[in-house]
Design a protein around this motif. Structure first.
Motif, PDB file in Angstrom:
ATOM      1  N   HIS A  37     -14.921  17.743  -2.885  1.00 33.67           N
ATOM      2  CA  HIS A  37     -15.889  17.399  -2.453  1.00 33.67           C
ATOM      3  C   HIS A  37     -16.277  16.983  -0.834  1.00 33.67           C
ATOM      4  CE1 HIS A  37     -20.268  16.623  -3.218  1.00 33.67           C
ATOM      5  NE2 HIS A  37     -20.010  15.312  -2.937  1.00 33.67           N
ATOM      6  N   MET A  38     -15.116  16.616  -0.478  1.00 35.92           N
ATOM      7  CA  MET A  38     -15.403  15.827   0.983  1.00 35.92           C
ATOM      8  C   MET A  38     -15.259  17.150   2.070  1.00 35.92           C
ATOM      9  SD  MET A  38     -12.826  12.514   0.531  1.00 35.92           S
ATOM     10  CE  MET A  38     -11.390  13.582   0.240  1.00 35.92           C
ATOM     11  N   GLN A  39     -14.652  18.116   1.591  1.00 39.75           N
ATOM     12  CA  GLN A  39     -14.139  19.124   2.605  1.00 39.75           C
ATOM     13  C   GLN A  39     -15.232  20.145   3.449  1.00 39.75           C
ATOM     14  OE1 GLN A  39     -11.204  18.639   3.299  1.00 39.75           O
ATOM     15  NE2 GLN A  39     -10.804  17.314   1.482  1.00 39.75           N
ATOM     16  N   PRO A  40     -16.413  20.167   2.835  1.00 37.29           N
ATOM     17  CA  PRO A  40     -17.237  21.229   3.407  1.00 37.29           C
ATOM     18  C   PRO A  40     -17.926  20.537   4.966  1.00 37.29           C
ATOM     19  CG  PRO A  40     -18.227  21.193   1.376  1.00 37.29           C
ATOM     20  CD  PRO A  40     -16.832  20.273   1.521  1.00 37.29           C
ATOM     21  N   THR A  41     -18.109  19.047   4.913  1.00 42.61           N
ATOM     22  CA  THR A  41     -18.596  18.722   6.193  1.00 42.61           C
ATOM     23  C   THR A  41     -17.671  18.402   7.304  1.00 42.61           C
ATOM     24  OG1 THR A  41     -18.412  16.184   5.106  1.00 42.61           O
ATOM     25  CG2 THR A  41     -20.519  17.330   5.452  1.00 42.61           C
ATOM     26  N   ARG A  42     -16.234  18.084   6.669  1.00 38.55           N
ATOM     27  CA  ARG A  42     -15.089  18.184   7.536  1.00 38.55           C
ATOM     28  C   ARG A  42     -14.696  19.464   8.225  1.00 38.55           C
ATOM     29  NH1 ARG A  42      -8.625  16.954   5.654  1.00 38.55           N
ATOM     30  NH2 ARG A  42      -7.654  17.724   7.587  1.00 38.55           N
ATOM     31  N   ARG A  43     -14.983  20.624   7.455  1.00 37.99           N
ATOM     32  CA  ARG A  43     -14.730  21.919   7.954  1.00 37.99           C
ATOM     33  C   ARG A  43     -15.687  22.166   9.077  1.00 37.99           C
ATOM     34  NH1 ARG A  43     -13.290  23.507   2.654  1.00 37.99           N
ATOM     35  NH2 ARG A  43     -15.308  24.063   2.091  1.00 37.99           N
ATOM     36  N   ARG A  44     -16.918  21.740   8.982  1.00 40.13           N
ATOM     37  CA  ARG A  44     -18.063  21.962   9.855  1.00 40.13           C
ATOM     38  C   ARG A  44     -17.401  21.237  11.305  1.00 40.13           C
ATOM     39  NH1 ARG A  44     -23.141  23.629   9.215  1.00 40.13           N
ATOM     40  NH2 ARG A  44     -23.759  24.495   6.955  1.00 40.13           N
ATOM     41  N   TRP A  45     -17.168  19.916  10.994  1.00 46.37           N
ATOM     42  CA  TRP A  45     -16.548  19.107  12.140  1.00 46.37           C
ATOM     43  C   TRP A  45     -15.418  19.888  12.841  1.00 46.37           C
ATOM     44  CZ3 TRP A  45     -11.752  17.387  13.863  1.00 46.37           C
ATOM     45  CH2 TRP A  45     -11.824  16.508  14.820  1.00 46.37           C
ATOM     46  N   GLU A  46     -14.258  20.414  12.235  1.00 49.45           N
ATOM     47  CA  GLU A  46     -13.270  21.243  12.747  1.00 49.45           C
ATOM     48  C   GLU A  46     -13.916  22.507  13.378  1.00 49.45           C
ATOM     49  OE1 GLU A  46      -9.731  20.013   9.861  1.00 49.45           O
ATOM     50  OE2 GLU A  46     -11.285  21.387   8.982  1.00 49.45           O
ATOM     51  N   GLN A  47     -14.791  23.165  12.838  1.00 52.48           N
ATOM     52  CA  GLN A  47     -15.381  24.349  13.739  1.00 52.48           C
ATOM     53  C   GLN A  47     -16.018  24.048  14.791  1.00 52.48           C
ATOM     54  OE1 GLN A  47     -17.974  25.902  10.388  1.00 52.48           O
ATOM     55  NE2 GLN A  47     -16.635  26.780   9.324  1.00 52.48           N
ATOM     56  N   ALA A  48     -16.706  22.890  15.048  1.00 57.37           N
ATOM     57  CA  ALA A  48     -17.236  22.312  15.921  1.00 57.37           C
ATOM     58  C   ALA A  48     -16.409  21.959  17.004  1.00 57.37           C
ATOM     59  CB  ALA A  48     -18.426  21.201  15.733  1.00 57.37           C
ATOM     60  N   TYR A  49     -15.228  21.192  16.657  1.00 58.91           N
ATOM     61  CA  TYR A  49     -14.465  20.402  17.620  1.00 58.91           C
ATOM     62  C   TYR A  49     -13.068  21.109  17.796  1.00 58.91           C
ATOM     63  CZ  TYR A  49     -11.894  16.416  19.599  1.00 58.91           C
ATOM     64  OH  TYR A  49     -11.149  15.675  20.367  1.00 58.91           O
ATOM     65  N   ALA A  50     -12.596  21.500  16.432  1.00 55.25           N
ATOM     66  CA  ALA A  50     -10.906  21.589  16.665  1.00 55.25           C
ATOM     67  C   ALA A  50     -10.615  23.115  16.873  1.00 55.25           C
ATOM     68  CB  ALA A  50     -10.297  21.472  15.479  1.00 55.25           C
ATOM     69  N   GLY A  51     -11.570  24.086  16.547  1.00 55.10           N
ATOM     70  CA  GLY A  51     -11.189  25.710  16.821  1.00 55.10           C
ATOM     71  C   GLY A  51     -10.333  26.130  15.769  1.00 55.10           C
ATOM     72  N   PRO A  52      -9.990  27.491  15.949  1.00 52.43           N
ATOM     73  CA  PRO A  52      -9.577  28.299  14.712  1.00 52.43           C
ATOM     74  C   PRO A  52      -8.352  27.875  14.199  1.00 52.43           C
ATOM     75  CG  PRO A  52     -10.400  29.827  16.577  1.00 52.43           C
ATOM     76  CD  PRO A  52     -10.300  28.045  17.046  1.00 52.43           C
ATOM     77  N   TYR A  53      -7.331  27.325  14.969  1.00 52.68           N
ATOM     78  CA  TYR A  53      -6.053  26.978  14.803  1.00 52.68           C
ATOM     79  C   TYR A  53      -6.165  25.890  13.404  1.00 52.68           C
ATOM     80  CZ  TYR A  53      -1.202  25.489  14.542  1.00 52.68           C
ATOM     81  OH  TYR A  53       0.050  25.119  14.113  1.00 52.68           O
ATOM     82  N   GLU A  54      -6.894  24.878  13.677  1.00 47.57           N
ATOM     83  CA  GLU A  54      -7.038  23.845  12.741  1.00 47.57           C
ATOM     84  C   GLU A  54      -7.705  24.210  11.489  1.00 47.57           C
ATOM     85  OE1 GLU A  54      -7.555  23.408  16.001  1.00 47.57           O
ATOM     86  OE2 GLU A  54      -6.081  22.003  16.629  1.00 47.57           O
ATOM     87  N   ILE A  55      -8.562  24.936  11.539  1.00 50.30           N
ATOM     88  CA  ILE A  55      -9.501  25.651  10.480  1.00 50.30           C
ATOM     89  C   ILE A  55      -8.484  26.278   9.453  1.00 50.30           C
ATOM     90  CG2 ILE A  55     -11.383  27.109   9.647  1.00 50.30           C
ATOM     91  CD1 ILE A  55     -12.579  26.545  12.688  1.00 50.30           C
ATOM     92  N   LEU A  56      -7.468  26.856   9.777  1.00 51.39           N
ATOM     93  CA  LEU A  56      -6.867  27.505   8.800  1.00 51.39           C
ATOM     94  C   LEU A  56      -6.182  26.660   7.770  1.00 51.39           C
ATOM     95  CD1 LEU A  56      -4.862  30.204  11.259  1.00 51.39           C
ATOM     96  CD2 LEU A  56      -6.621  30.470  10.007  1.00 51.39           C
ATOM     97  N   ALA A  57      -5.847  25.588   8.063  1.00 56.86           N
ATOM     98  CA  ALA A  57      -5.339  24.644   7.354  1.00 56.86           C
ATOM     99  C   ALA A  57      -6.150  24.060   6.195  1.00 56.86           C
ATOM    100  CB  ALA A  57      -4.793  23.406   7.769  1.00 56.86           C
ATOM    101  N   THR A  58      -7.509  24.024   6.523  1.00 58.50           N
ATOM    102  CA  THR A  58      -8.387  23.721   5.436  1.00 58.50           C
ATOM    103  C   THR A  58      -8.907  24.757   4.558  1.00 58.50           C
ATOM    104  OG1 THR A  58     -10.459  24.124   6.919  1.00 58.50           O
ATOM    105  CG2 THR A  58      -9.233  21.868   7.054  1.00 58.50           C
ATOM    106  N   GLN A  59      -8.723  25.998   5.032  1.00 62.29           N
ATOM    107  CA  GLN A  59      -9.315  27.129   4.267  1.00 62.29           C
ATOM    108  C   GLN A  59      -8.559  27.115   2.885  1.00 62.29           C
ATOM    109  OE1 GLN A  59      -9.161  30.410   6.850  1.00 62.29           O
ATOM    110  NE2 GLN A  59     -11.317  30.046   7.823  1.00 62.29           N
TER     111      GLN A  59
END
Length: 248
Positions: free
Chosen positions: A204-226
């Motif tokens: 339940h915590m992950q969607p807003t975290r993924r939005r932060w990663e999309q805005a901040y961290a870029g594609p490399y960090e997003i892969l781990a959360t997917q």
């Protein structure tokens, strides 16, 4: 939020308003917090404003370096990983130790909060009200674990993550998903499906975290959360959220 009983009314008001600004993105990560601006906005003396800023720093919502203005906390990807790792440990443990079956009286309190949350979202209520009801729901849910210190730690880390949660926390698609997942958590408690509940309180915590990663961290960090997405859907399917329709 930390215990405002120790704060003066004006300091508490400034902290509450600033916290809301951060949660809803009116103040973004790394934005400067100017004492003169707050003094004018709240018609407050400098020592009052400084006390409010100190409280924001203590809450983990702001940072302050000597001889420089405070800034809204800007997390690094590693800090986000660490905060969410702690949140996952704490929340999963609360679900793991929750005594089953939960009494009907306590479960009905959780259902009633859920009904009010759904109603607020449905009518497009004030964002702060929606956010408050969301936090109220989770506070009641985790209180069912009957461990006061664990609940305090869960609250502290949720509060610390507010600058991250600010990304999309009131987005319409996320609110629909939150309603679905809240209902799934209630159903998991009703059916004593501990495994589903443990997974849901983490996913339940992950969607807003993924939005932060999309805005901040870029594609490399997003892969781990997917990689988290399949487990969320499995838990939702197991919990059959459609079973929850009201507070009765």
């Amino acid at each position: 939020m930390t215990n405002r009983i120790k704060l003066s009314p004006l300091v508490g008001e400034i902290v509450a308003r600033m916290e809301t600004d951060i949660i809803f993105g009116r103040m973004r990560p790394n934005q400067e917090i100017l004492e003169d601006t707050l003094m004018a906005r709240f018609e407050a003396k400098r020592h009052v404003v400084r006390s409010a800023i100190q409280e924001l720093v203590a809450m983990g919502l702001a940072t302050k370096v000597r001889s420089r203005s405070a800034r809204v906390k800007d997390f690094t990807p590693r800090e986000v990983d660490e905060v969410y790792h702690m949140r996952a440990l704490l929340q999963r443990n609360a679900a793991h130790i929750m005594p089953f079956p939960v009494s009907p009286q306590k479960l009905n309190v959780l259902k009633e909060i859920h009904v009010r949350y759904v109603a607020a979202v449905s009518v497009g209520a004030d964002k702060y009200l929606i956010h408050t009801l969301n936090d109220e729901f989770h506070a009641q849910l985790f209180s069912l674990c009957s461990n006061t210190e664990l609940c305090r730690a869960i609250h502290a880390y949720a509060e610390r993550s507010n600058p991250i949660r600010s990304y999309g926390i009131t987005d319409a698609s996320w609110l629909d998903q939150a309603i679905e997942e809240h209902a799934a958590m209630i159903h998991a408690i009703q059916t004593q499906d501990r495994a589903a509940l443990e997974q849901l309180v983490v996913d339940h915590m992950q969607p807003t975290r993924r939005r932060w990663e999309q805005a901040y961290a870029g594609p490399y960090e997003i892969l781990a959360t997917q990689a988290l997405a399949p487990s969320r859907q499995t838990a939702l399917d197991q919990a059959s959220p459609g079973m929850v329709t009201g507070a009765g």
